[in-house]
Design a protein around this motif. Structure first.
Motif, PDB file in Angstrom:
ATOM      1  N   MET A  98       0.818  -1.321  -0.003  1.00  0.00           N
ATOM      2  CA  MET A  98      -0.080  -0.081   0.101  1.00  0.00           C
ATOM      3  C   MET A  98       0.856   1.164   0.004  1.00  0.00           C
ATOM      4  O   MET A  98       1.855   1.250   0.718  1.00  0.00           O
ATOM      5  CB  MET A  98      -0.783  -0.119   1.242  1.00  0.00           C
ATOM      6  N   ILE A  99       0.506   2.218  -0.928  1.00  0.00           N
ATOM      7  CA  ILE A  99       1.249   3.359  -0.800  1.00  0.00           C
ATOM      8  C   ILE A  99       0.642   4.556  -0.027  1.00  0.00           C
ATOM      9  O   ILE A  99      -0.580   4.918  -0.220  1.00  0.00           O
ATOM     10  CB  ILE A  99       1.202   3.970  -2.185  1.00  0.00           C
ATOM     11  N   LYS A 100       1.570   4.869   0.999  1.00  0.00           N
ATOM     12  CA  LYS A 100       0.801   5.907   1.648  1.00  0.00           C
ATOM     13  C   LYS A 100       1.049   7.596   1.045  1.00  0.00           C
ATOM     14  O   LYS A 100       2.110   7.628   0.580  1.00  0.00           O
ATOM     15  CB  LYS A 100       1.894   6.136   2.975  1.00  0.00           C
ATOM     16  N   ILE A 101      -0.039   8.324   1.105  1.00  0.00           N
ATOM     17  CA  ILE A 101       0.245   9.746   0.488  1.00  0.00           C
ATOM     18  C   ILE A 101       0.006  10.702   1.591  1.00  0.00           C
ATOM     19  O   ILE A 101      -0.942  10.632   2.246  1.00  0.00           O
ATOM     20  CB  ILE A 101      -0.523   9.864  -0.705  1.00  0.00           C
TER      21      ILE A 101
ATOM     22  N   ALA B 206       3.425  13.652  -0.918  1.00  0.00           N
ATOM     23  CA  ALA B 206       4.562  13.108  -0.864  1.00  0.00           C
ATOM     24  C   ALA B 206       4.046  11.421  -0.649  1.00  0.00           C
ATOM     25  O   ALA B 206       2.896  11.283  -0.085  1.00  0.00           O
ATOM     26  CB  ALA B 206       5.013  13.382   0.523  1.00  0.00           C
ATOM     27  N   PHE B 207       4.767  10.629  -1.377  1.00  0.00           N
ATOM     28  CA  PHE B 207       4.271   9.176  -1.385  1.00  0.00           C
ATOM     29  C   PHE B 207       5.484   8.550  -0.767  1.00  0.00           C
ATOM     30  O   PHE B 207       6.542   8.659  -1.143  1.00  0.00           O
ATOM     31  CB  PHE B 207       4.124   8.986  -3.111  1.00  0.00           C
ATOM     32  N   VAL B 208       4.827   7.308   0.039  1.00  0.00           N
ATOM     33  CA  VAL B 208       5.707   6.642   0.624  1.00  0.00           C
ATOM     34  C   VAL B 208       5.259   5.041   0.265  1.00  0.00           C
ATOM     35  O   VAL B 208       4.307   4.767   0.553  1.00  0.00           O
ATOM     36  CB  VAL B 208       5.660   6.728   2.165  1.00  0.00           C
ATOM     37  N   PHE B 209       6.264   4.407  -0.406  1.00  0.00           N
ATOM     38  CA  PHE B 209       6.031   3.224  -0.953  1.00  0.00           C
ATOM     39  C   PHE B 209       6.423   1.952   0.192  1.00  0.00           C
ATOM     40  O   PHE B 209       7.208   2.207   1.080  1.00  0.00           O
ATOM     41  CB  PHE B 209       6.685   2.884  -2.100  1.00  0.00           C
TER      42      PHE B 209
ATOM     43  N   PHE C 227      -3.993   2.491  -1.833  1.00  0.00           N
ATOM     44  CA  PHE C 227      -3.333   3.773  -1.367  1.00  0.00           C
ATOM     45  C   PHE C 227      -4.048   4.139   0.176  1.00  0.00           C
ATOM     46  O   PHE C 227      -5.342   3.932   0.511  1.00  0.00           O
ATOM     47  CB  PHE C 227      -3.898   4.984  -2.189  1.00  0.00           C
ATOM     48  N   GLU C 228      -3.200   4.681   1.000  1.00  0.00           N
ATOM     49  CA  GLU C 228      -3.810   5.296   2.267  1.00  0.00           C
ATOM     50  C   GLU C 228      -3.457   6.849   2.172  1.00  0.00           C
ATOM     51  O   GLU C 228      -2.286   7.173   2.060  1.00  0.00           O
ATOM     52  CB  GLU C 228      -3.024   4.652   3.293  1.00  0.00           C
ATOM     53  N   TYR C 229      -4.475   7.574   2.036  1.00  0.00           N
ATOM     54  CA  TYR C 229      -4.174   9.186   2.272  1.00  0.00           C
ATOM     55  C   TYR C 229      -4.118   9.690   3.701  1.00  0.00           C
ATOM     56  O   TYR C 229      -5.168   9.371   4.412  1.00  0.00           O
ATOM     57  CB  TYR C 229      -5.489   9.831   1.577  1.00  0.00           C
TER      58      TYR C 229
END
Length: 103
Positions: A1-4, A65-68, A27-29
Motif C-alpha cells: 500500500m502506498i501512503k500519501i 508525498a508518496f511513501v512506498f 493507497f492510504e491518504y
C-alpha cells in the motif's frame, strides 16, 4: 500500500486524492492537517529524507508525498501511477469534481 501525505487545502493533493477514491486497497491518504500526529509523522519524513531537499530549497512543503511499501519516498505522482495537476492528460479540478470531460 502506498501512503500519501497531503491536505485538502493543497490543490495538487486534492487532485491526487480524487484519483485514489475507491482504491483504498492500494493507497492510504494521510491528511497532515487533520491532527498533530499526522503532521509530526510528515515533518519527520521531510526533515530526514533527501527527496525533500529541493522542495525545501524553493520554499515548498513537499506535498503530496508518496511513501512506498519498500520505504522509497517520492514527490512525483507519476511514481505512484497517478497524474499531477497541470500535466498533460490532467483534468481541471472542477471537471474532476463534476465528472465532466471524461474526468
Amino acid at each position: 500500500m502506498i501512503k500519501i501525505y497531503g491536505m485538502p487545502t493543497c490543490p495538487y493533493c486534492d487532485y491526487v486524492h480524487e484519483q485514489i477514491k475507491g482504491r483504498e486497497d492500494e493507497f492510504e491518504y494521510i491528511d497532515i492537517g487533520e491532527n498533530v500526529r499526522n503532521m509530526s509523522a510528515f515533518t519527520r519524513l521531510r526533515d530526514t529524507n533527501p527527496v525533500f531537499d529541493r522542495m525545501k530549497a524553493i520554499g515548498d512543503i513537499g506535498i503530496p508525498a508518496f511513501v512506498f511499501e519498500d520505504g522509497r519516498v517520492s514527490v512525483d505522482p507519476a511514481d505512484a501511477g497517478l497524474i499531477e495537476l497541470g500535466k498533460a492528460g490532467a483534468c481541471s479540478l472542477e471537471d474532476h469534481r463534476n465528472g465532466t470531460n471524461n474526468c
